[in-house]
Design an enzyme around this catalytic site. Sequence first.
Site, PDB file in Angstrom:
ATOM      1  CG  PHE A   1      44.822 -68.439 -50.303  1.00 14.00           C
ATOM      2  CD1 PHE A   1      43.989 -69.374 -49.721  1.00 14.00           C
ATOM      3  CD2 PHE A   1      44.867 -67.163 -49.787  1.00 14.00           C
ATOM      4  CE1 PHE A   1      43.206 -69.029 -48.635  1.00 14.00           C
ATOM      5  CE2 PHE A   1      44.094 -66.818 -48.706  1.00 14.00           C
ATOM      6  CZ  PHE A   1      43.258 -67.752 -48.130  1.00 14.00           C
TER       7      PHE A   1
ATOM      8  CG  ASP B   1      41.762 -62.200 -56.728  1.00 14.30           C
ATOM      9  OD1 ASP B   1      40.777 -62.158 -57.493  1.00 14.30           O
ATOM     10  OD2 ASP B   1      42.796 -62.839 -56.992  1.00 14.30           O
TER      11      ASP B   1
ATOM     12  CG  HIS C   1      38.282 -71.839 -53.195  1.00 17.83           C
ATOM     13  ND1 HIS C   1      39.614 -71.971 -53.523  1.00 17.83           N
ATOM     14  CD2 HIS C   1      37.760 -73.081 -53.284  1.00 17.83           C
ATOM     15  CE1 HIS C   1      39.869 -73.242 -53.805  1.00 17.83           C
ATOM     16  NE2 HIS C   1      38.763 -73.933 -53.677  1.00 17.83           N
TER      17      HIS C   1
ATOM     18  CB  CYS D   1      26.135 -60.617 -35.301  1.00 21.47           C
ATOM     19  SG  CYS D   1      24.500 -60.350 -35.988  1.00 21.47           S
TER      20      CYS D   1
ATOM     21  CB  CYS E   1      22.006 -62.420 -32.830  1.00 23.87           C
ATOM     22  SG  CYS E   1      23.380 -63.297 -33.583  1.00 23.87           S
TER      23      CYS E   1
ATOM     24  CG  ASN F   1      49.292 -74.004 -64.513  1.00 27.06           C
ATOM     25  OD1 ASN F   1      49.116 -72.938 -63.927  1.00 27.06           O
ATOM     26  ND2 ASN F   1      49.739 -75.081 -63.901  1.00 27.06           N
TER      27      ASN F   1
HETATM   28 ZN   LIG Z   1      23.798 -62.640 -35.767  1.00 32.10          ZN
END
Ligand SMILES: [Zn+2]
Length: 248
Positions: free
Chosen positions: A37, A107, A122, A155, A158, A216
């Site tokens: 990433f 992922d 994350h 949304c 709202c 690693n």
């Molecule tokens: Zn909303």
Amino acid sequence: MVEKYYIEKAIKLIKESRKTFVLTGAGVSTESGIPDFRSPQTGLWEKVDPMEALSTTVLYNNPRKFYKEGFKMLLGMTGAEPNKAHLALAEMERKGYIKGIVTQNIDNLHQKAGSKYVLEVHGNTREGSCLNCKNKVKLDVINNKVNKGEIPPRCDACGGILRPDVVFFGDMLPEDFSIAQEEVGTSDLLIVVGSSLVVSPVNYLPQLVKKLIIINIGSTPFDRRADLCIQGKAGEVLDEILKGLDKE
Ligand SMILES: [Zn+2]
């Protein structure tokens, strides 16, 4: 091929531990074709720096840019399949060798592989929420709106702007990170897999635990502090450790 001595030492540390947690980073998913990433030099992201478009500053001030440049990169991860590393870790949890996983990855591949207890520090690419009313939606809902040209997507309840539930630069840490601190802090052993431990906040976690194994490619700032460092591909190393644990 990893030297047998390292595998045997890892097995010994796991057997001696009452509670073992695992911390995974991008290195676990590169074998599933997901580029790191945060490595803009990996082909896919040569042209734009994803972290530049994927930040709260851009999301709040320029949501069009966020959705035109950053959002697609998140979706690139949703079609990938788990690899040997994910499968070995799911098996290790099922057999009681590890308690759970803290992951930097977004992922969903640990869950796809069958892991049950996964703390996502994350965030994730399954859901999103409204910036205004906090209403939760599936990421597919956001994706469908974007595909229909609704940028930024709004949304239904709202009219506020929708965002993916991925943790970006500038976001507060998710609740999973507090739980991760608690779990790692009460573990005897932490196995770090495929993380170079330079990204905050996960670089804090190895300091909380008594014993540390690092698997690693490449070195990390914690190598000298670790009880065991294994340089190698996550899938191969974990597979050998799992086989060894099963044998005894
Ligand atoms: Zn909303």
